[in-house]
Design a protein around this motif. Structure first.
Motif, PDB file in Angstrom:
ATOM      1  N   ALA A   1       0.862  -1.180   0.000  1.00 45.52           N
ATOM      2  CA  ALA A   1       0.000   0.000   0.000  1.00 45.52           C
ATOM      3  C   ALA A   1       0.898   1.230   0.000  1.00 45.52           C
ATOM      4  N   GLN A   2       0.431   2.286  -0.578  1.00 45.53           N
ATOM      5  CA  GLN A   2       1.241   3.497  -0.721  1.00 45.53           C
ATOM      6  C   GLN A   2       1.858   3.929   0.600  1.00 45.53           C
ATOM      7  N   GLY A   3       3.195   3.952   0.619  1.00 44.06           N
ATOM      8  CA  GLY A   3       3.923   4.432   1.784  1.00 44.06           C
ATOM      9  C   GLY A   3       3.966   3.466   2.960  1.00 44.06           C
ATOM     10  N   ARG A   4       3.500   2.238   2.791  1.00 39.94           N
ATOM     11  CA  ARG A   4       3.461   1.265   3.895  1.00 39.94           C
ATOM     12  C   ARG A   4       4.152  -0.025   3.463  1.00 39.94           C
ATOM     13  N   VAL A   5       4.904  -0.626   4.364  1.00 39.63           N
ATOM     14  CA  VAL A   5       5.516  -1.923   4.076  1.00 39.63           C
ATOM     15  C   VAL A   5       4.938  -3.018   4.968  1.00 39.63           C
ATOM     16  N   ASP A   6       3.866  -2.696   5.678  1.00 40.85           N
ATOM     17  CA  ASP A   6       3.189  -3.697   6.500  1.00 40.85           C
ATOM     18  C   ASP A   6       1.776  -3.962   6.004  1.00 40.85           C
ATOM     19  N   ILE A   7       1.454  -3.388   4.844  1.00 41.02           N
ATOM     20  CA  ILE A   7       0.137  -3.565   4.242  1.00 41.02           C
ATOM     21  C   ILE A   7       0.312  -3.849   2.753  1.00 41.02           C
ATOM     22  N   ILE A   8      -0.395  -4.895   2.285  1.00 42.07           N
ATOM     23  CA  ILE A   8      -0.364  -5.215   0.866  1.00 42.07           C
ATOM     24  C   ILE A   8      -1.760  -5.084   0.283  1.00 42.07           C
ATOM     25  N   VAL A   9      -1.801  -4.991  -1.048  1.00 43.21           N
ATOM     26  CA  VAL A   9      -3.053  -4.963  -1.788  1.00 43.21           C
ATOM     27  C   VAL A   9      -2.912  -5.977  -2.915  1.00 43.21           C
ATOM     28  N   LEU A  10      -3.913  -6.852  -3.045  1.00 42.07           N
ATOM     29  CA  LEU A  10      -3.918  -7.873  -4.082  1.00 42.07           C
ATOM     30  C   LEU A  10      -4.757  -7.400  -5.266  1.00 42.07           C
ATOM     31  N   THR A  11      -4.309  -7.735  -6.483  1.00 41.22           N
ATOM     32  CA  THR A  11      -5.125  -7.429  -7.653  1.00 41.22           C
ATOM     33  C   THR A  11      -6.188  -8.505  -7.809  1.00 41.22           C
ATOM     34  N   GLY A  12      -7.190  -8.201  -8.601  1.00 46.30           N
ATOM     35  CA  GLY A  12      -8.222  -9.177  -8.901  1.00 46.30           C
ATOM     36  C   GLY A  12      -9.608  -8.606  -8.728  1.00 46.30           C
ATOM     37  N   SER A  13     -10.601  -9.506  -8.775  1.00 46.42           N
ATOM     38  CA  SER A  13     -11.992  -9.071  -8.660  1.00 46.42           C
ATOM     39  C   SER A  13     -12.731  -9.760  -7.515  1.00 46.42           C
ATOM     40  N   ALA A  14     -12.073 -10.675  -6.814  1.00 44.83           N
ATOM     41  CA  ALA A  14     -12.692 -11.349  -5.667  1.00 44.83           C
ATOM     42  C   ALA A  14     -12.838 -10.350  -4.509  1.00 44.83           C
ATOM     43  N   PRO A  15     -13.643 -10.671  -3.507  1.00 45.32           N
ATOM     44  CA  PRO A  15     -13.885  -9.718  -2.412  1.00 45.32           C
ATOM     45  C   PRO A  15     -12.622  -9.215  -1.689  1.00 45.32           C
ATOM     46  N   ALA A  16     -11.590 -10.047  -1.545  1.00 50.21           N
ATOM     47  CA  ALA A  16     -10.375  -9.597  -0.848  1.00 50.21           C
ATOM     48  C   ALA A  16      -9.472  -8.744  -1.730  1.00 50.21           C
ATOM     49  N   ALA A  17      -9.722  -8.741  -3.035  1.00 51.23           N
ATOM     50  CA  ALA A  17      -8.906  -7.944  -3.954  1.00 51.23           C
ATOM     51  C   ALA A  17      -9.129  -6.464  -3.697  1.00 51.23           C
ATOM     52  N   ASN A  18      -8.075  -5.713  -3.863  1.00 51.57           N
ATOM     53  CA  ASN A  18      -8.097  -4.252  -3.732  1.00 51.57           C
ATOM     54  C   ASN A  18      -8.412  -3.772  -2.314  1.00 51.57           C
ATOM     55  N   GLN A  19      -8.345  -4.653  -1.347  1.00 50.56           N
ATOM     56  CA  GLN A  19      -8.510  -4.278   0.059  1.00 50.56           C
ATOM     57  C   GLN A  19      -7.119  -4.175   0.685  1.00 50.56           C
ATOM     58  N   GLU A  20      -6.951  -3.318   1.651  1.00 49.80           N
ATOM     59  CA  GLU A  20      -5.680  -3.234   2.367  1.00 49.80           C
ATOM     60  C   GLU A  20      -5.600  -4.404   3.335  1.00 49.80           C
ATOM     61  N   ILE A  21      -4.548  -5.207   3.183  1.00 51.44           N
ATOM     62  CA  ILE A  21      -4.345  -6.399   4.007  1.00 51.44           C
ATOM     63  C   ILE A  21      -3.082  -6.186   4.830  1.00 51.44           C
ATOM     64  N   SER A  22      -3.245  -6.045   6.135  1.00 49.93           N
ATOM     65  CA  SER A  22      -2.064  -5.901   6.985  1.00 49.93           C
ATOM     66  C   SER A  22      -1.513  -7.293   7.253  1.00 49.93           C
ATOM     67  N   PHE A  23      -0.196  -7.371   7.371  1.00 53.41           N
ATOM     68  CA  PHE A  23       0.428  -8.664   7.637  1.00 53.41           C
ATOM     69  C   PHE A  23       1.491  -8.529   8.709  1.00 53.41           C
ATOM     70  N   THR A  24       1.626  -9.608   9.469  1.00 49.03           N
ATOM     71  CA  THR A  24       2.649  -9.697  10.505  1.00 49.03           C
ATOM     72  C   THR A  24       3.201 -11.103  10.459  1.00 49.03           C
ATOM     73  N   ARG A  25       4.517 -11.198  10.409  1.00 50.53           N
ATOM     74  CA  ARG A  25       5.151 -12.514  10.439  1.00 50.53           C
ATOM     75  C   ARG A  25       5.903 -12.670  11.744  1.00 50.53           C
ATOM     76  N   ASN A  26       5.744 -13.858  12.331  1.00 50.88           N
ATOM     77  CA  ASN A  26       6.473 -14.217  13.540  1.00 50.88           C
ATOM     78  C   ASN A  26       6.984 -15.642  13.329  1.00 50.88           C
ATOM     79  N   GLY A  27       8.237 -15.769  12.896  1.00 50.90           N
ATOM     80  CA  GLY A  27       8.803 -17.085  12.611  1.00 50.90           C
ATOM     81  C   GLY A  27       8.061 -17.772  11.484  1.00 50.90           C
ATOM     82  N   ASN A  28       7.468 -18.925  11.776  1.00 51.66           N
ATOM     83  CA  ASN A  28       6.734 -19.696  10.769  1.00 51.66           C
ATOM     84  C   ASN A  28       5.251 -19.362  10.742  1.00 51.66           C
ATOM     85  N   ASN A  29       4.864 -18.258  11.340  1.00 53.30           N
ATOM     86  CA  ASN A  29       3.461 -17.843  11.397  1.00 53.30           C
ATOM     87  C   ASN A  29       3.286 -16.510  10.673  1.00 53.30           C
TER      88      ASN A  29
END
Length: 157
Positions: A100-128
């Motif tokens: 997402a613009q100016g953020r490295v902890d949020i991604i946006v997926l392309t497509g037309s499904a409901p999750a597409a074009n939504q801001e998705i925050s992510f957090t990784r902790n080891g294998n999670n």
């Protein structure tokens, strides 16, 4: 003549020896940018697959929906593509992802499904890996899947 040749060879040997014994300069490894580090969090060094099976979970609006997504998989690649399996039409089967613009902890997926074009925050902790996002309820098509989602995923071994 032979003496001159030996002197030149000795001098050449000393020059080579002195250069080879000198302190070698080691350029420090360039520091990775926050974007490069975040890309590695999602995609490792090429691609990384994340799954619900094996201890993951899915919640929508605080209620468990793990059984609906128990075979869900998402693969992120460093060349900014993604693929999903068993998403129950919440995600597209494949597409591209971007920060997402100016953020490295949020991604946006392309497509037309409901999750597409939504801001998705992510957090990784080891294998999670945790993905959190909202599917708004603007139309009847997404009404059945609208809500706040939390996907707690495990790295596929």
């Amino acid at each position: 003549m032979r003496n001159t040749f030996l002197n030149l060879m000795t001098l050449l040997g000393l020059v080579v020896f002195s250069f080879s014994c000198g302190e070698k300069s080691s350029d420090p490894e360039p520091q990775k940018t926050p974007e490069e580090l975040a890309t590695e969090e999602l995609a490792g060094n090429g691609s990384e697959t994340w799954i619900v099976a094996g201890g993951g979970s899915v919640q929508r609006d605080g209620r468990s929906e793990t059984n609906i997504y128990q075979n869900f998989e998402i693969t992120f690649t460093t060349n900014r593509t993604y693929q999903t399996i068993n998403s129950n039409s919440l995600f597209d089967a494949s597409g591209n992802w971007a920060f997402a613009q100016g953020r490295v902890d949020i991604i946006v997926l392309t497509g037309s499904a409901p999750a597409a074009n939504q801001e998705i925050s992510f957090t990784r902790n080891g294998n999670n890996l945790t993905l959190q996002f909202n599917v708004p309820m603007p139309g009847a098509r997404v009404e059945a899947v609208a809500g706040n989602y939390t996907f707690n995923l495990r790295r596929k071994q």
